[in-house]
Write an enzyme that holds these catalytic residues in place. Structure first.
Site, PDB file in Angstrom:
ATOM      1  CG  ASP A   2      40.969  42.957  25.946  1.00 31.89           C
ATOM      2  OD1 ASP A   2      42.183  42.784  25.708  1.00 31.89           O
ATOM      3  OD2 ASP A   2      40.134  42.037  25.924  1.00 31.89           O
TER       4      ASP A   2
ATOM      5  CG  ASP B 123      45.638  40.746  25.218  1.00 33.65           C
ATOM      6  OD1 ASP B 123      44.878  41.659  25.576  1.00 33.65           O
ATOM      7  OD2 ASP B 123      45.337  39.546  25.271  1.00 33.65           O
TER       8      ASP B 123
END
Length: 225
Positions: free
Chosen positions: A29, A223
């Site tokens: 992430d 992201d």
């Protein structure tokens, strides 16, 4: 990639926690900075039987960490409990999932490109006790955004993430942390705002047609979460 059970819907990194080491499968992430894994026993766990379980009491290198001021918005909110001496955290992700646990330090082991392994000591991570929301993929999150507790800053503030063909049966993706990170292709300027990586999106190519992006949405987050 994610195990077959999840249809390959996430990029997963294998990271070994503790001594003796336990393999954990962390969702890569770039939108959050805290690396965490599910600790047992826990009040609410999303980890099912297909994953190895990390028990901090069985590790010779685990220890609770002291609270430190957060530097940017990519870090979760921390609060210190004087009664128990534990630095607790709580974070809500954009999909509504919420996690809670205690900040800790641990030895982690990473595999190098040549197949050997590198041991990294005193890594801050979240020893997660509770997860509320939809099931997560893997045993936790590998936080690669900029921040106080980011593994990226622990290993020299550099990383590269290369994706192969997403639907191939044997993935060729790789994540390189530290000095071994290398740049490929044409460079794109990336800014760091509030701990998040951002770039300017000007055009999108759809087939052979070039679409101009509206001025109001030019700034985009990178992201992988």
């Amino acid at each position: 990639m994610a195990p077959h059970k999840y249809g390959g819907l996430a990029f997963i990194a294998e990271v070994y926690f503790g001594s003796p080491s336990i393999r954990q499968y962390l969702h890569v992430d770039t939108g959050s900075s805290l690396t965490w894994t599910q600790c047992f026993p826990s009040s609410h766990s999303f980890v099912d039987h297909i994953y190895p379980k990390y028990w901090p009491e069985d590790s010779n290198t685990y220890r609770d960490a002291e609270c430190e001021p957060t530097a940017n918005n990519s870090n979760p909110k921390f609060s210190f409990s004087d009664s128990s001496g534990v630095c607790s955290y709580e974070q809500t992700y954009v999909d509504g999932n919420l996690i809670r646990g205690r900040l800790a330090e641990e030895m982690i082991t990473l595999q190098l490109r040549n197949g050997e392994f590198k041991v990294v000591y005193d890594v801050h991570f979240g020893c997660n006790d509770q997860a509320v929301g939809e099931d997560y993929i893997g045993t936790g999150i590998l936080g690669l955004a900029a921040g106080n507790f980011s593994l990226v800053e622990k290993l020299g503030s550099k990383f590269s993430l290369c994706f192969g063909w997403i639907r191939e049966s044997k993935p060729t993706h790789n994540l390189i942390l530290g000095d071994g990170a290398n740049l490929q292709g044409n460079p794109t300027e990336i800014n760091i705002t509030g701990g998040h990586y951002m770039c300017t999106l000007e055009f999108i190519l759809v087939g052979e047609e070039l679409k101009t992006v509206n001025d109001t949405i030019q700034a985009v987050y990178l992201d992988t979460g």
